[in-house]
Write a protein that holds these residues in place. Sequence first.
Motif, PDB file in Angstrom:
ATOM      1  N   ALA A 118       0.851  -1.183   0.000  1.00 19.38           N
ATOM      2  CA  ALA A 118       0.000   0.000   0.000  1.00 19.38           C
ATOM      3  C   ALA A 118       0.893   1.241   0.000  1.00 19.38           C
ATOM      4  O   ALA A 118       2.053   1.184   0.413  1.00 19.38           O
ATOM      5  CB  ALA A 118      -0.912   0.003   1.228  1.00 19.38           C
ATOM      6  N   PHE A 119       0.332   2.338  -0.477  1.00 19.79           N
ATOM      7  CA  PHE A 119       1.105   3.574  -0.609  1.00 19.79           C
ATOM      8  C   PHE A 119       0.345   4.754  -0.005  1.00 19.79           C
ATOM      9  O   PHE A 119      -0.871   4.861  -0.176  1.00 19.79           O
ATOM     10  CB  PHE A 119       1.356   3.918  -2.080  1.00 19.79           C
ATOM     11  N   ILE A 120       1.088   5.635   0.657  1.00 19.30           N
ATOM     12  CA  ILE A 120       0.550   6.931   1.068  1.00 19.30           C
ATOM     13  C   ILE A 120       1.508   7.975   0.524  1.00 19.30           C
ATOM     14  O   ILE A 120       2.668   8.026   0.925  1.00 19.30           O
ATOM     15  CB  ILE A 120       0.414   7.038   2.597  1.00 19.30           C
ATOM     16  N   ILE A 121       1.022   8.784  -0.398  1.00 19.64           N
ATOM     17  CA  ILE A 121       1.890   9.678  -1.148  1.00 19.64           C
ATOM     18  C   ILE A 121       1.577  11.144  -0.849  1.00 19.64           C
ATOM     19  O   ILE A 121       0.442  11.588  -1.037  1.00 19.64           O
ATOM     20  CB  ILE A 121       1.757   9.438  -2.669  1.00 19.64           C
ATOM     21  N   HIS A 122       2.582  11.873  -0.378  1.00 22.04           N
ATOM     22  CA  HIS A 122       2.483  13.320  -0.258  1.00 22.04           C
ATOM     23  C   HIS A 122       3.352  13.897  -1.375  1.00 22.04           C
ATOM     24  O   HIS A 122       4.576  13.950  -1.266  1.00 22.04           O
ATOM     25  CB  HIS A 122       2.976  13.797   1.110  1.00 22.04           C
ATOM     26  N   SER A 123       2.710  14.291  -2.456  1.00 18.09           N
ATOM     27  CA  SER A 123       3.427  14.800  -3.620  1.00 18.09           C
ATOM     28  C   SER A 123       2.904  16.173  -3.982  1.00 18.09           C
ATOM     29  O   SER A 123       1.697  16.371  -4.126  1.00 18.09           O
ATOM     30  CB  SER A 123       3.252  13.845  -4.811  1.00 18.09           C
ATOM     31  N   LEU A 131       0.514  11.327 -11.452  1.00 22.13           N
ATOM     32  CA  LEU A 131      -0.012  10.634 -10.273  1.00 22.13           C
ATOM     33  C   LEU A 131      -1.207   9.760 -10.636  1.00 22.13           C
ATOM     34  O   LEU A 131      -1.386   8.674 -10.064  1.00 22.13           O
ATOM     35  CB  LEU A 131      -0.394  11.650  -9.195  1.00 22.13           C
ATOM     36  N   LEU A 132      -2.015  10.197 -11.589  1.00 25.41           N
ATOM     37  CA  LEU A 132      -3.124   9.362 -12.073  1.00 25.41           C
ATOM     38  C   LEU A 132      -2.591   8.066 -12.680  1.00 25.41           C
ATOM     39  O   LEU A 132      -3.176   6.997 -12.482  1.00 25.41           O
ATOM     40  CB  LEU A 132      -3.953  10.130 -13.099  1.00 25.41           C
ATOM     41  N   ALA A 133      -1.488   8.164 -13.404  1.00 24.00           N
ATOM     42  CA  ALA A 133      -0.899   6.973 -14.019  1.00 24.00           C
ATOM     43  C   ALA A 133      -0.383   6.009 -12.957  1.00 24.00           C
ATOM     44  O   ALA A 133      -0.592   4.787 -13.056  1.00 24.00           O
ATOM     45  CB  ALA A 133       0.237   7.385 -14.958  1.00 24.00           C
ATOM     46  N   TYR A 134       0.278   6.542 -11.926  1.00 25.50           N
ATOM     47  CA  TYR A 134       0.743   5.684 -10.838  1.00 25.50           C
ATOM     48  C   TYR A 134      -0.441   5.020 -10.136  1.00 25.50           C
ATOM     49  O   TYR A 134      -0.401   3.822  -9.808  1.00 25.50           O
ATOM     50  CB  TYR A 134       1.537   6.498  -9.817  1.00 25.50           C
ATOM     51  N   VAL A 142      -2.843   5.919  -1.992  1.00 26.69           N
ATOM     52  CA  VAL A 142      -3.656   6.997  -1.425  1.00 26.69           C
ATOM     53  C   VAL A 142      -2.819   8.264  -1.391  1.00 26.69           C
ATOM     54  O   VAL A 142      -1.607   8.212  -1.126  1.00 26.69           O
ATOM     55  CB  VAL A 142      -4.123   6.622   0.003  1.00 26.69           C
ATOM     56  N   PHE A 143      -3.442   9.401  -1.642  1.00 23.34           N
ATOM     57  CA  PHE A 143      -2.739  10.677  -1.674  1.00 23.34           C
ATOM     58  C   PHE A 143      -3.191  11.543  -0.508  1.00 23.34           C
ATOM     59  O   PHE A 143      -4.382  11.661  -0.243  1.00 23.34           O
ATOM     60  CB  PHE A 143      -2.992  11.380  -3.001  1.00 23.34           C
ATOM     61  N   ILE A 144      -2.232  12.152   0.170  1.00 16.96           N
ATOM     62  CA  ILE A 144      -2.547  12.986   1.330  1.00 16.96           C
ATOM     63  C   ILE A 144      -2.112  14.425   1.064  1.00 16.96           C
ATOM     64  O   ILE A 144      -1.079  14.665   0.433  1.00 16.96           O
ATOM     65  CB  ILE A 144      -1.882  12.423   2.607  1.00 16.96           C
ATOM     66  N   ASN A 145      -2.942  15.368   1.527  1.00 17.99           N
ATOM     67  CA  ASN A 145      -2.724  16.794   1.297  1.00 17.99           C
ATOM     68  C   ASN A 145      -2.720  17.120  -0.190  1.00 17.99           C
ATOM     69  O   ASN A 145      -1.979  17.977  -0.654  1.00 17.99           O
ATOM     70  CB  ASN A 145      -1.417  17.278   1.942  1.00 17.99           C
ATOM     71  N   ARG A 146      -3.592  16.438  -0.923  1.00 18.89           N
ATOM     72  CA  ARG A 146      -3.697  16.655  -2.372  1.00 18.89           C
ATOM     73  C   ARG A 146      -5.076  16.177  -2.820  1.00 18.89           C
ATOM     74  O   ARG A 146      -5.528  15.109  -2.424  1.00 18.89           O
ATOM     75  CB  ARG A 146      -2.604  15.860  -3.087  1.00 18.89           C
ATOM     76  N   LEU A 147      -5.745  16.981  -3.639  1.00 18.74           N
ATOM     77  CA  LEU A 147      -7.027  16.586  -4.228  1.00 18.74           C
ATOM     78  C   LEU A 147      -6.837  16.488  -5.730  1.00 18.74           C
ATOM     79  O   LEU A 147      -6.627  17.501  -6.410  1.00 18.74           O
ATOM     80  CB  LEU A 147      -8.125  17.590  -3.890  1.00 18.74           C
ATOM     81  N   ASP A 153     -11.852   9.729  -4.265  1.00 22.54           N
ATOM     82  CA  ASP A 153     -12.079   8.724  -3.223  1.00 22.54           C
ATOM     83  C   ASP A 153     -10.787   8.137  -2.673  1.00 22.54           C
ATOM     84  O   ASP A 153     -10.796   7.311  -1.768  1.00 22.54           O
ATOM     85  CB  ASP A 153     -12.981   7.603  -3.739  1.00 22.54           C
ATOM     86  N   ARG A 154      -9.653   8.597  -3.204  1.00 23.08           N
ATOM     87  CA  ARG A 154      -8.358   8.151  -2.686  1.00 23.08           C
ATOM     88  C   ARG A 154      -7.514   9.334  -2.217  1.00 23.08           C
ATOM     89  O   ARG A 154      -6.301   9.213  -2.078  1.00 23.08           O
ATOM     90  CB  ARG A 154      -7.607   7.354  -3.758  1.00 23.08           C
ATOM     91  N   CYS A 155      -8.142  10.466  -1.982  1.00 21.78           N
ATOM     92  CA  CYS A 155      -7.420  11.666  -1.558  1.00 21.78           C
ATOM     93  C   CYS A 155      -7.885  12.135  -0.181  1.00 21.78           C
ATOM     94  O   CYS A 155      -9.085  12.240   0.070  1.00 21.78           O
ATOM     95  CB  CYS A 155      -7.635  12.802  -2.567  1.00 21.78           C
ATOM     96  N   ILE A 156      -6.925  12.406   0.696  1.00 26.18           N
ATOM     97  CA  ILE A 156      -7.191  12.958   2.018  1.00 26.18           C
ATOM     98  C   ILE A 156      -6.569  14.357   2.011  1.00 26.18           C
ATOM     99  O   ILE A 156      -5.357  14.498   1.842  1.00 26.18           O
ATOM    100  CB  ILE A 156      -6.542  12.100   3.130  1.00 26.18           C
ATOM    101  N   HIS A 157      -7.382  15.389   2.186  1.00 25.40           N
ATOM    102  CA  HIS A 157      -6.872  16.729   1.942  1.00 25.40           C
ATOM    103  C   HIS A 157      -7.488  17.765   2.881  1.00 25.40           C
ATOM    104  O   HIS A 157      -8.530  17.535   3.495  1.00 25.40           O
ATOM    105  CB  HIS A 157      -7.144  17.137   0.491  1.00 25.40           C
ATOM    106  N   LEU A 158      -6.830  18.920   2.972  1.00 27.68           N
ATOM    107  CA  LEU A 158      -7.265  20.031   3.820  1.00 27.68           C
ATOM    108  C   LEU A 158      -7.494  21.263   2.956  1.00 27.68           C
ATOM    109  O   LEU A 158      -6.797  21.477   1.960  1.00 27.68           O
ATOM    110  CB  LEU A 158      -6.214  20.345   4.880  1.00 27.68           C
ATOM    111  N   ASP A 159      -8.449  22.100   3.364  1.00 30.81           N
ATOM    112  CA  ASP A 159      -8.721  23.355   2.677  1.00 30.81           C
ATOM    113  C   ASP A 159      -7.732  24.416   3.180  1.00 30.81           C
ATOM    114  O   ASP A 159      -8.010  25.150   4.123  1.00 30.81           O
ATOM    115  CB  ASP A 159     -10.170  23.789   2.939  1.00 30.81           C
TER     116      ASP A 159
END
Length: 338
Positions: A118-123, A131-134, A142-147, A153-159
């Motif tokens: 599994a992956f958690i990526i802050h990019s 990133l869509l290709a990856y 899953v991507f964090i701090n990125r929409l 549905d795989r992004c966890i992000h802040l406004d």
Amino acid sequence: MATIKDVAKRAGVSVATVSRVINLSPQTRPDTVESVKSAMKELGYRPNAAARTLVSKKSLAIGVVVADVSDPFFGTLVKHVDTMALQQGHHLLIGNGYHKKEREKQAIESLIQNQVGAFIIHSKALDDDTLLAYAAENEAMVFINRLIPGLEDRCIHLDNYRGAYLATEHLIQQGHKAIACISSNHDIEDSQQRRRGYLDALKAHGLGQHDCSRETLGWIATGWPDEQGGEDAMLKLLKDSKQITAVFCYNDVMAAGAITAITDNAYRVPEDISVVGFDDSLIARYLHPKLTTVRYPIEEMAAQAAELAISLSNNKQSLATNGGYKPTLVRRQSVQRV
């Protein structure tokens, strides 16, 4: 130290059979299970992650990419991912991207080559298409701090924009009009969004007449997003705009540097200059005075990202029903009404 091959030889079975026993495969005969377990006990063999993945083809490692693990913010992120991972029997592999395209790409490629489950990526440096290709090739990414459009549905992000707006508006509500901004010199969306939130809050309250030239007029200073960068930026503000009564900082560590520059130059916080940070990191509670800041719930976000990544790696339904987090203002003693 005994290996899985040693166990297979002692038990008189194949390495694949030993792996099936380790993975609790129901297809293994009871007498074979007993034989393998007996050999493991005699040799003092302890299964490792590699052995457990020989049959399942799923690694129990979670790959995490952050900008710089030495940064307190990213250290907190990694810590809470690790806590969640340990609860579910996983371990971490960590890569640093330093907000640079090639470094982020190298970090992600390295994790893929290590067959993490599994992956958690802050990019911040790589574009959406990359990133869509990856993500298309790695379903448990899953991507964090990125929409990213198409991967909501795989992004966890802040406004970030809203957080900066809240911070600046709070200063305005306390009567401040000469409000400066200390921003990160990293050309990433966080910096852009927080600067825009600051400017839009000023404009909404009739204080944004000089938006376009605000930086050249000495109201915005940039620096490396650490204590030294905050101190240097604040010194520049004090030199260029002595009428400043408040400053909004990109993060809490820059705010700490700003407070040092303010007090070293015989000004007081908050009596002369009020200061607001961003993140609500541990340092915010131990500065003097305690720092008013915008809370970035990275602990909850990291835990949700880890839970989602592990769930996806186990082919379970996505849990990211709401990956968007709202910032909140934490009021302490570094802001005073004027």
